[in-house]
Design a protein around this motif. Structure first.
Motif, short mmCIF file in Angstrom:
data_model
loop_
_atom_site.label_atom_id
_atom_site.label_comp_id
_atom_site.label_asym_id
_atom_site.label_seq_id
_atom_site.Cartn_x
_atom_site.Cartn_y
_atom_site.Cartn_z
N GLU A 181 0.82 -1.21 0.00
CA GLU A 181 0.00 0.00 0.00
C GLU A 181 0.86 1.27 0.00
OE1 GLU A 181 -3.13 -0.16 -0.47
OE2 GLU A 181 -3.36 -2.33 -0.17
N GLY A 182 2.01 1.19 -0.71
CA GLY A 182 2.87 2.36 -0.84
C GLY A 182 3.75 2.64 0.36
N LYS A 183 3.77 1.75 1.35
CA LYS A 183 4.58 1.94 2.55
C LYS A 183 5.49 0.75 2.77
CE LYS A 183 1.10 4.77 4.93
NZ LYS A 183 0.27 4.91 6.16
N LEU A 184 6.69 0.99 3.29
CA LEU A 184 7.58 -0.10 3.64
C LEU A 184 7.01 -0.86 4.83
CD1 LEU A 184 11.19 1.41 3.32
CD2 LEU A 184 10.15 -0.37 1.91
N CYS A 185 6.99 -2.18 4.72
CA CYS A 185 6.42 -3.02 5.78
C CYS A 185 7.35 -4.17 6.10
CB CYS A 185 5.06 -3.57 5.35
SG CYS A 185 3.79 -2.33 5.10
N PHE A 186 7.41 -4.50 7.36
CA PHE A 186 8.12 -5.70 7.83
C PHE A 186 7.08 -6.82 7.87
CE2 PHE A 186 9.06 -8.58 11.31
CZ PHE A 186 10.37 -8.93 11.06
N MET A 187 7.33 -7.94 7.16
CA MET A 187 6.33 -9.00 7.02
C MET A 187 6.90 -10.36 7.36
SD MET A 187 4.43 -7.80 3.48
CE MET A 187 5.96 -7.30 2.65
N LEU A 188 6.05 -11.20 7.90
CA LEU A 188 6.37 -12.60 8.17
C LEU A 188 5.12 -13.42 7.96
CD1 LEU A 188 5.36 -13.65 11.38
CD2 LEU A 188 6.66 -11.56 11.79
N ARG A 189 5.30 -14.73 7.85
CA ARG A 189 4.16 -15.62 7.64
C ARG A 189 4.04 -16.58 8.82
NH1 ARG A 189 3.93 -18.22 1.96
NH2 ARG A 189 2.44 -16.56 1.47
N VAL A 190 2.81 -16.80 9.27
CA VAL A 190 2.53 -17.71 10.38
C VAL A 190 1.43 -18.67 9.95
CG1 VAL A 190 0.86 -16.10 11.39
CG2 VAL A 190 1.89 -17.84 12.83
N PRO A 242 -2.68 -20.11 6.68
CA PRO A 242 -1.51 -19.26 6.91
C PRO A 242 -1.79 -17.80 6.58
CG PRO A 242 -0.85 -21.28 5.83
CD PRO A 242 -2.35 -21.28 5.85
N LEU A 243 -1.28 -16.91 7.43
CA LEU A 243 -1.48 -15.47 7.27
C LEU A 243 -0.14 -14.77 7.19
CD1 LEU A 243 -4.32 -14.80 9.89
CD2 LEU A 243 -4.58 -15.07 7.42
N ILE A 306 0.31 -19.32 -1.31
CA ILE A 306 0.28 -20.78 -1.09
C ILE A 306 -1.13 -21.31 -0.93
CG2 ILE A 306 2.57 -20.77 -0.03
CD1 ILE A 306 1.24 -20.94 2.70
N VAL A 307 -2.15 -20.46 -1.00
CA VAL A 307 -3.53 -20.89 -0.86
C VAL A 307 -4.19 -20.82 -2.24
CG1 VAL A 307 -5.76 -20.48 0.25
CG2 VAL A 307 -3.64 -20.05 1.51
N ALA A 308 -4.79 -21.94 -2.66
CA ALA A 308 -5.45 -22.00 -3.95
C ALA A 308 -6.78 -22.74 -3.80
CB ALA A 308 -4.57 -22.69 -4.98
N GLU A 309 -7.72 -22.45 -4.68
CA GLU A 309 -9.03 -23.10 -4.65
C GLU A 309 -8.99 -24.33 -5.55
OE1 GLU A 309 -13.77 -22.04 -5.28
OE2 GLU A 309 -12.22 -20.50 -5.54
N GLU A 310 -9.32 -25.49 -4.97
CA GLU A 310 -9.31 -26.74 -5.72
C GLU A 310 -10.55 -27.55 -5.36
OE1 GLU A 310 -5.76 -28.85 -4.88
OE2 GLU A 310 -4.42 -27.35 -5.77
N ASP A 311 -11.34 -27.90 -6.38
CA ASP A 311 -12.52 -28.75 -6.21
C ASP A 311 -13.47 -28.23 -5.14
OD1 ASP A 311 -11.43 -30.46 -8.12
OD2 ASP A 311 -10.34 -31.61 -6.59
N GLY A 312 -13.73 -26.93 -5.16
CA GLY A 312 -14.69 -26.35 -4.25
C GLY A 312 -14.20 -26.14 -2.83
N ARG A 313 -12.90 -26.29 -2.58
CA ARG A 313 -12.33 -26.04 -1.25
C ARG A 313 -10.96 -25.42 -1.41
NH1 ARG A 313 -11.60 -31.77 1.60
NH2 ARG A 313 -10.94 -30.34 3.25
#
Length: 344
Positions: A181-190, A242-243, A306-313
């Motif tokens: 969103e136009g700003k530097l961000c520190f990010m991690l995944r959990v 995962p977020l 890493i999240v994709a929709e497959e066969d309705g789930r």
């Protein structure tokens, strides 16, 4: 020349790298014996578990042997073994012992085990001849129940400790800094590997670094809370998939004056991430922790989807959990980026 890497305050697995030395008031640990037993390592716990039962059996075995000795049961048992045919009045066969079939310390020890664990093979039993024996029987049963409650409760608590659930809460190996969103961000995944959810999950971040006050006081581990954001707003997260958790680097951020050029020169920088929540299946509060040093923060990278929709789930591919890709990112500090935008 390679720089010496600083010691971690919190390890990647969440363990706190702090050694407690020269504790003078050791007696405080004995005031909470149950917690002390739960905190012990498994070999020590199993040793105490075994010795508590063995010592109680030996102690009461000695008591039963003394009762039999004082009442004369041992002498009459020996005589009955030598003269099994006697049974007339006044003979050894008419003698009523306190506990039948006790003729040595070994048999008294076996009877102690039978009383405490309620095995009861039927060869030995308490008679109504000695009130003291009945009293000891009651006392040993109560002591046995107390030992069972404490030791089995300790074993249960060790096997159901909250950090066991935290083993399936995972964090990305690296953190990244990029534009969002136009700003530097520190990010991690959990993420959470189990299907059972963490209820009321909250996450917070701290920067731990060495600082000095205006008066010259040096604080080796100064903990500074940093504001974080997540896709659902606030600190509460819905960890069903995962977020990506991120912190906007603004003027209130400790990372405001860090650029890719001097990032790896901040060898005293460590960012700690703490995830807390209630385990849905047990109701126990759990906490997962990790940390990122300066050389574990990637500038100009972004996590791949890493999240994709497959066969309705929705399907989550954990093989790409920590994968990143390069994205266009300014090679300047957040302060310089904000000043440039204000000029434009």
């Amino acid at each position: 020349r390679a720089r010496e890497r600083r010691a971690r305050f919190v390890g990647k697995n969440g363990a706190c790298n702090v050694a407690h030395k020269n504790i003078r008031e050791q007696g405080r640990f004995l005031q909470d014996v149950f917690t002390t037993l739960v905190d012990l390592k498994w070999p020590h716990t199993l040793l105490i578990f075994t010795m508590s039962f063995l010592c109680s059996w030996l102690l009461f075995g000695m008591v039963w042997w003394l009762i039999a000795f004082a009442h004369g049961d041992l002498d009459h048992s020996t005589r009955l073994q030598r003269d099994p045919g006697e049974g007339a009045a006044g003979s050894p066969a008419s003698f009523v012992p306190c506990v039948t079939s006790i003729h040595s310390f070994t048999s008294a020890f076996l009877f102690s085990i039978e009383v405490q664990v309620t095995i009861g093979f039927g060869g030995r039993m308490v008679t109504e001849e000695c009130p003291a024996a009945i009293l000891v029987l009651i006392v040993q049963n109560i002591v046995g129940l107390v030992i069972n409650a404490i030791m089995l409760g300790c074993i249960f608590m060790k096997t159901s400790q909250a950090h066991r659930r935290a083993e399936t809460l995972i964090f990305s190996k690296h953190a990244v800094i990029a534009l969002r969103e136009g700003k530097l961000c520190f990010m991690l995944r959990v993420g959470d590997l189990r299907k059972s959810m963490i209820i009321s999950a909250t996450i917070r971040m701290q920067v731990v670094k060495k600082t000095a006050s205006l008066e010259g006081e040096v604080v080796p581990l100064n903990q500074i809370d940093i504001q974080m954001e997540n896709p659902v707003g606030g600190n509460s997260i819905f960890l069903v998939s995962p977020l990506i958790i991120y912190h906007v680097i603004d003027k209130n951020s400790p990372l405001y004056d860090i650029s890719p050029m001097n990032l790896h020169h901040h060898e005293d920088l460590e960012i700690i991430v703490i995830l807390e929540g209630v385990v849905e299946t047990t109701g126990i509060t759990t906490q997962a922790r990790t940390s990122y040093l300066a050389d574990e923060i990637l500038w100009g990278q972004r996590f791949v989807p890493i999240v994709a929709e497959e066969d309705g789930r929705y399907s989550v591919d954990y093989s790409k959990f920590g994968n990143t890709v390069k994205v266009p990112t300014p090679s300047c500090t957040a302060r310089q980026l904000e000043e440039d935008k204000s000029i434009m």
